[in-house]
Design an enzyme around this catalytic site. Structure first.
Site, PDB file in Angstrom:
ATOM      1  N   TYR A 347     -19.705  -2.707  30.338  1.00 54.61           N
ATOM      2  CA  TYR A 347     -19.096  -1.427  30.729  1.00 54.61           C
ATOM      3  C   TYR A 347     -20.202  -0.389  30.884  1.00 54.61           C
ATOM      4  CZ  TYR A 347     -15.400   2.249  30.498  1.00 54.61           C
ATOM      5  OH  TYR A 347     -14.541   3.279  30.779  1.00 54.61           O
ATOM      6  N   CYS A 348     -20.247   0.263  32.061  1.00 49.58           N
ATOM      7  CA  CYS A 348     -21.194   1.361  32.316  1.00 49.58           C
ATOM      8  C   CYS A 348     -22.623   0.886  32.064  1.00 49.58           C
ATOM      9  CB  CYS A 348     -20.807   2.574  31.480  1.00 49.58           C
ATOM     10  SG  CYS A 348     -21.719   4.083  31.876  1.00 49.58           S
ATOM     11  N   VAL A 349     -23.403   1.628  31.256  1.00 53.41           N
ATOM     12  CA  VAL A 349     -24.789   1.228  31.014  1.00 53.41           C
ATOM     13  C   VAL A 349     -24.849  -0.103  30.274  1.00 53.41           C
ATOM     14  CG1 VAL A 349     -24.980   2.540  28.855  1.00 53.41           C
ATOM     15  CG2 VAL A 349     -27.038   1.987  30.118  1.00 53.41           C
ATOM     16  N   GLY A 351     -23.054  -2.558  31.103  1.00 47.03           N
ATOM     17  CA  GLY A 351     -23.043  -3.487  32.227  1.00 47.03           C
ATOM     18  C   GLY A 351     -24.401  -3.576  32.908  1.00 47.03           C
ATOM     19  N   PHE A 375     -17.507  -3.247  34.436  1.00 46.53           N
ATOM     20  CA  PHE A 375     -16.643  -2.075  34.511  1.00 46.53           C
ATOM     21  C   PHE A 375     -17.499  -0.872  34.897  1.00 46.53           C
ATOM     22  CE2 PHE A 375     -13.692  -3.662  30.803  1.00 46.53           C
ATOM     23  CZ  PHE A 375     -13.225  -4.677  31.614  1.00 46.53           C
TER      24      PHE A 375
END
Length: 610
Positions: A347-349, A351, A375
């Site tokens: 998710y985000c960073v 990811g 994500f």
């Protein structure tokens, strides 16, 4: 004719719109103003004392200097050509003349809807009826809207600016415009004015008291409260999905969640959340929890809970987070379940780190991750969101100097940066509600999470800003990790790449562009709403929508035009995608059955506050 008893008087009762702004009890009002001054003294003391002790170093000068330099470049463009400058001034003057003409019509009793300047649809600042009924407040509103839109146009039409400077100028203009809105001040906001008069200034006493408390809570800096935090406790009514901590390293705890089905998918699921925020955004409460939902679909869910770093973690870089977080998580999963094949989510960073890790692991022949879901994750930062405003060589160098002494970036600094991205929603409404209306904010779990700040380990944060935002090394195939130069093209496993339509941190266009760098099959899906609500959207709520379509190639606009809009959450679509890759099931796995546990979920690391 006999005179009326009240003849000749211009009683305020004939002008109720005026009466509501008159002080009824001057003595009581004056007493409350004295109490406001007393509380202001406490606020000043809470601000000054940490600075006198050397505990706080003011860092306002650096961003202010950057804003001044940015505006100087914008001003230079418009003043370089006298004709261009005259045209800009004429547009502003013409706007003011229209506002003046509208005000004259109002005073003369002529209502002309066509001449007035209207707020944008959805602008909640000017909802009070007096903004339209009262000529004075209507004039203030229209003058403000004309000025702020004119300033935004100056940025948009400054053809001589490079894109980064234009982005920064637009961001700073928006910050200034939001700050100077007449809705933010007592004498220029009819609702605040009325409340101040009707309460004899008691709202200001309460507000100044809260202001002093929030400066004290921020240890010399303002820690703006966005919710009633006292109603929430991690592990009691936040992050309550049952599970156990089954592993702990210097940077991460690994949590395994208890099954809710008799059989589970053979492949366990490892979730790598961002360390910029805490993982329980995916487990806010039972109704909103993606983690609980995934467990109910038959996943054996493991989550990385990152440490809230301090001085000890200053040298922990991306390689450390990969080895002691992601790879450690894979090791723990193998020990707990006996499985080597794993589905992973970033998710985000988190990811971005996962993508870099997968590229590294591909070179190292570690193939335990069989499918990956991202994500709202950027791997290419060409069209990165508004956080890019804070990233250039000068700003990063200043940040590195600030982090060098402590070994980390204060959590409040990141929280402030994220709030500034949506200052119209996350800063000024709370300034008005808390410190001017003197009202406690309501309990809200999402804003409790938003305020639960995390620090950034110095080496980790510097590596991220330089390699991703500044130099875009990951998508260019020039990121160096563990002595290797990694390439996203080495990631040949299936990829589910989720963007959200209104994301201001990882724009959907940026996520789309990143799809082309992976070496295997990529399914791109765009959810409705933004960075959080687009991801945390349980199917039961029936909210928003998601778009699916062909391969993420070509122009982003063409993909959207051809995509299919599907009502509701993307979660079931993702579940079908996962099961299409491997739907084998095995008996449910109980945390701790094959290894010692270290405590109940959500663990210890997530409870460390700054």
């Amino acid at each position: 004719m006999a005179d009326r008893p009240d003849a000749g008087k211009t009683d305020a009762h004939e002008h109720p719109s005026v009466e509501q702004y008159l002080v009824k009890d001057p003595e009581r009002f004056a007493l409350n103003l004295a109490r406001v001054i007393e509380q202001a003294g406490k606020a000043a003391s809470a601000w000054a004392e940490p600075r006198e002790r050397g505990e706080v170093r003011d860092s306002v000068a650096e961003p202010m200097a950057d804003m001044v330099k940015t505006f100087s470049k914008l001003t230079e463009y418009w003043l370089a050509d006298p004709q261009r400058a005259l045209e800009a001034q004429t547009r502003l003057f013409a706007g003011y003349m229209n506002v003046w003409a509208s005000a004259i019509h109002r005073i003369g009793g002529v209502e002309d809807e066509a001449t007035g300047v209207k707020p944008e649809r959805g602008d909640k600042r000017f909802q009070d009826p007096e903004w339209g009924k009262n000529a004075f407040f209507d004039f203030l509103k229209q003058a403000y809207l004309v000025t702020s839109r004119w300033a935004a146009d100056l940025v948009e039409h400054a053809e001589g600016l490079d894109e980064h400077t234009r982005h920064k100028a637009g961001f700073y203009v928006k910050q200034v415009s939001n700050a100077i809105s007449p809705s933010n001040f007592i004498l220029t906001n009819p609702e605040l004015f009325r409340e101040t008069v009707s309460s004899h200034g008691e709202n200001l006493v309460r507000g100044m008291k809260m202001f002093a408390e929030d400066i004290a809570a921020g240890k010399g800096d303002l820690k703006l409260r966005q919710a009633d935090y006292s109603k929430f406790e991690i592990g009691r009514n936040i992050a309550v999905t049952p599970g156990k901590v089954v592993g702990r390293s210097d940077v991460a705890e690994i949590i395994q969640y208890s099954p809710a089905t008799e059989t589970v998918l053979k492949r366990p699921l490892l979730i790598c959340p961002p360390w910029i925020n805490k993982f329980y955004i995916l487990d806010l409460n039972p109704e909103k929890s993606f983690i609980r939902w995934a467990v109910e679909q038959g996943h054996t869910v493991f989550v990385i809970s990152w440490i809230n770093p301090d001085e000890r973690h200053g040298t922990k870089n991306w390689e450390a987070y990969i080895r002691e977080g992601l790879q450690y998580g894979l090791d723990v999963i193998e020990q707990a379940t006996g499985e080597r094949g794993v589905n992973a989510i970033g998710y985000c960073v988190g990811g971005t780190l996962l993508a870099a890790a997968l590229a590294l692991l591909a070179q190292e022949r570690d193939d335990r991750v069989k499918s990956v879901t991202f994500f709202t994750t950027q791997v290419d930062f060409t069209y990165a969101g508004d956080l890019k405003v804070f990233v250039d060589e000068e700003q990063i160098a200043a940040l590195e100097i600030a982090m060098r002494g402590k070994g980390f970036l204060d959590g409040t600094k990141m929280a402030t940066a994220f709030n500034m991205l949506r200052s119209g929603d996350l800063i000024w409404p709370y300034v008005v509600n808390n410190y001017m209306r003197g009202k406690e904010p309501l309990p809200f779990d999402l804003l409790y999470w938003n305020a639960d700040s995390t620090r950034m380990a110095a080496a980790n944060h510097s590596f991220y800003l330089r390699n991703c935002y500044l130099e875009n090394n990951l998508s260019r195939g020039q990121m160096e990790l563990a002595g290797r130069t990694v390439s996203l093209s080495d990631i040949t496993i299936p990829v589910y790449n989720l963007a959200s339509k209104e994301d201001h941190i990882a724009p959907a266009r940026s996520v789309f562009l990143g799809c082309q760098y992976f070496g295997g099959e990529v399914d791109y899906v765009m959810a409705g709403s933004g960075h959080i609500a687009g991801v945390v959207n349980p199917p039961a709520l029936g909210k928003y929508q998601h778009w699916t379509g062909g391969k993420p190639v070509g122009r982003f606009e063409d993909w959207i035009a051809a995509a299919t809009e599907n009502p509701g959450s993307w979660w079931p679509h993702w579940q079908r995608w996962i099961e299409a890759k491997d739907d084998k099931r095995v008996p449910a796995r109980i945390p701790g059955k094959t290894m010692e546990t270290l405590g109940d979920a959500p663990g210890d690391y997530v409870k460390v506050r700054v």
